[in-house]
Enzyme design. Structure first.
Site, short mmCIF file in Angstrom:
data_model
loop_
_atom_site.label_atom_id
_atom_site.label_comp_id
_atom_site.label_asym_id
_atom_site.label_seq_id
_atom_site.Cartn_x
_atom_site.Cartn_y
_atom_site.Cartn_z
CG ASP A 85 59.37 -84.10 3.91
OD1 ASP A 85 59.22 -85.05 3.13
OD2 ASP A 85 59.42 -84.23 5.15
CD GLU A 117 57.60 -90.33 3.34
OE1 GLU A 117 58.77 -90.71 3.49
OE2 GLU A 117 57.12 -89.34 3.92
CD GLU A 118 56.50 -86.91 6.09
OE1 GLU A 118 57.09 -87.59 6.96
OE2 GLU A 118 57.05 -86.03 5.43
CG ASP A 138 61.32 -87.48 0.20
OD1 ASP A 138 60.84 -86.34 0.42
OD2 ASP A 138 61.06 -88.46 0.91
CG HIS A 170 60.32 -84.27 9.70
ND1 HIS A 170 60.32 -85.57 10.17
CD2 HIS A 170 59.79 -84.34 8.44
CE1 HIS A 170 59.81 -86.37 9.24
NE2 HIS A 170 59.49 -85.64 8.19
#
Length: 368
Positions: A164, A207-208, A254, A336
């Site tokens: 990620d 992006e996060e 991704d 995550h």
């Protein structure tokens, strides 16, 4: 990839995506009983790939080296790299250095801007690498290079976001390196259609989400760049067309790198291109070029349909760009968490998907 699995929003978003898919002109338009002659912005809808034969596939796959990619590109990216951090700068410099050193002569640009975040204004920098800026149409391959921000951990661990999206970044750099000769030829071609079709690699920052995924706290880089491209004339000097219209197909990578990923179809209007990935996977398997692979665990499955997932393609989708979203469903189990690290990557899977992607790009660019 930071988009939370918000089931309450999935149906509404699917309706939006479906409406956009239907709005995209997949076939020549007819007015008054005759077919209008399509301009160059419509050529993407009738574009056909050049299917590589076995000899060409063997040659292409012999040029790539996952161990070299691992050492030269993945390791330098496997660091904490949230926007504005020292790691973000280091990774950005690494990506630019690797692309600028290739013979194909990429135009590598930084798109730097500021945006408000839950922690105040932050500076973000996208990286846009264009093979031939003068080409009207571009196949775009993209990923995000930032890692999700986590508060300091008691055990000292940091989030490096291996799947990620350190691995997609490394795959894109390896694609540019291993296909350098073919891409150099494409850039030097002065005859249509090759002269009018080229490749663009985009590495998004931000992006996060910093705190919680929302329209204002996510997709910082892609939101900014899509808006900028929509207001930038293309080709240079054009009055009625812009860079967004110059995107043939937007391929977003991704959450790649875990063992046994399954990629479903997210957008029906690009299902034919997903079908090419599926066919290439089968061809590589038939030629014995996929490592530790079983056809029972096929990666690309055109018979599987899933609701679209919020990711960096969204600002482009909303502007009518055809999207091919390569993100597995379900997400990797380490998503995550601090366990999304090198230890939990599967090298054969990464090598296999990298080969499939490289063949796909050559076919799309008619470099068979």
């Amino acid at each position: 990839m930071a988009g939370e699995r918000r089931d309450s929003k999935a149906a509404a978003f699917f309706c939006l995506a479906w409406a956009l898919c239907l709005a995209l002109p997949g076939f020549p338009q007819h007015v008054g009983g005759r077919e209008d002659r399509a301009d160059w912005t419509q050529e993407k809808y009738s574009h056909r790939p050049t299917i590589l034969n076995a000899t060409s596939i063997l040659q292409v796959t012999s040029q790539t080296n996952v161990n070299r990619m691992w050492q030269n590109d993945l390791h330098p990216i496997l660091i904490e790299r949230y926007p504005g951090s020292p790691g973000s700068y280091a990774v950005r410099q690494h990506i630019k250095h690797r692309l600028q050193g290739l013979q194909a002569g990429w135009l590598v640009e930084e798109d730097t801007f500021q945006s408000h975040t839950p922690y105040g204004y932050r500076t973000f920098s996208n990286i846009i690498s264009t093979l031939n800026p003068l080409a009207k149409r571009h196949l775009v391959v993209a990923c995000h290079y930032d890692s999700k921000y986590f508060l300091p951990q008691l055990d000292g661990k940091v989030f490096v976001g291996a799947t990620d999206s350190a691995v997609p970044c490394a795959m894109m750099l390896e694609l540019a390196r291993s296909l350098d000769r073919q891409l150099s030829f494409l850039k030097q071609s002065s005859l249509p259609p090759k002269a009018d079709l080229s490749l663009k690699l985009i590495f998004f920052d931000g992006e996060e989400a910093f705190v919680r995924w929302s329209p204002s706290d996510s997709l910082y880089g892609s939101r900014s760049l899509a808006q900028k491209m929509a207001s930038t004339p293309h080709p240079p000097g054009a009055r009625n067309t812009n860079q967004i219209q110059g995107i043939d197909l937007f391929v977003l990578l991704d959450l790649i790198g875990a063992r046994n990923p399954v990629f479903p179809v997210y957008f029906l209007n690009t299902a034919r291109w997903f079908g090419r990935l599926e066919a290439i996977e089968q061809s590589l398997h038939d030629l014995g070029l996929l490592n530790n692979y079983s056809s029972e665990r096929q990666y690309f499955r055109s018979n599987l349909r899933r609701y679209p997932v919020e990711d960096d393609h969204i600002p482009f989708l909303r502007r009518g760009v055809p999207i091919l979203h390569l993100i597995p469903s379900p997400f990797p189990r380490v998503w995550h968490t601090m366990e999304d690290n090198e230890e939990n990557l599967d090298k054969p899977t990464i090598d296999n998907i990298s080969k499939i992607l490289q063949v796909f790009v050559l076919e799309y660019l008619n470099l068979g």
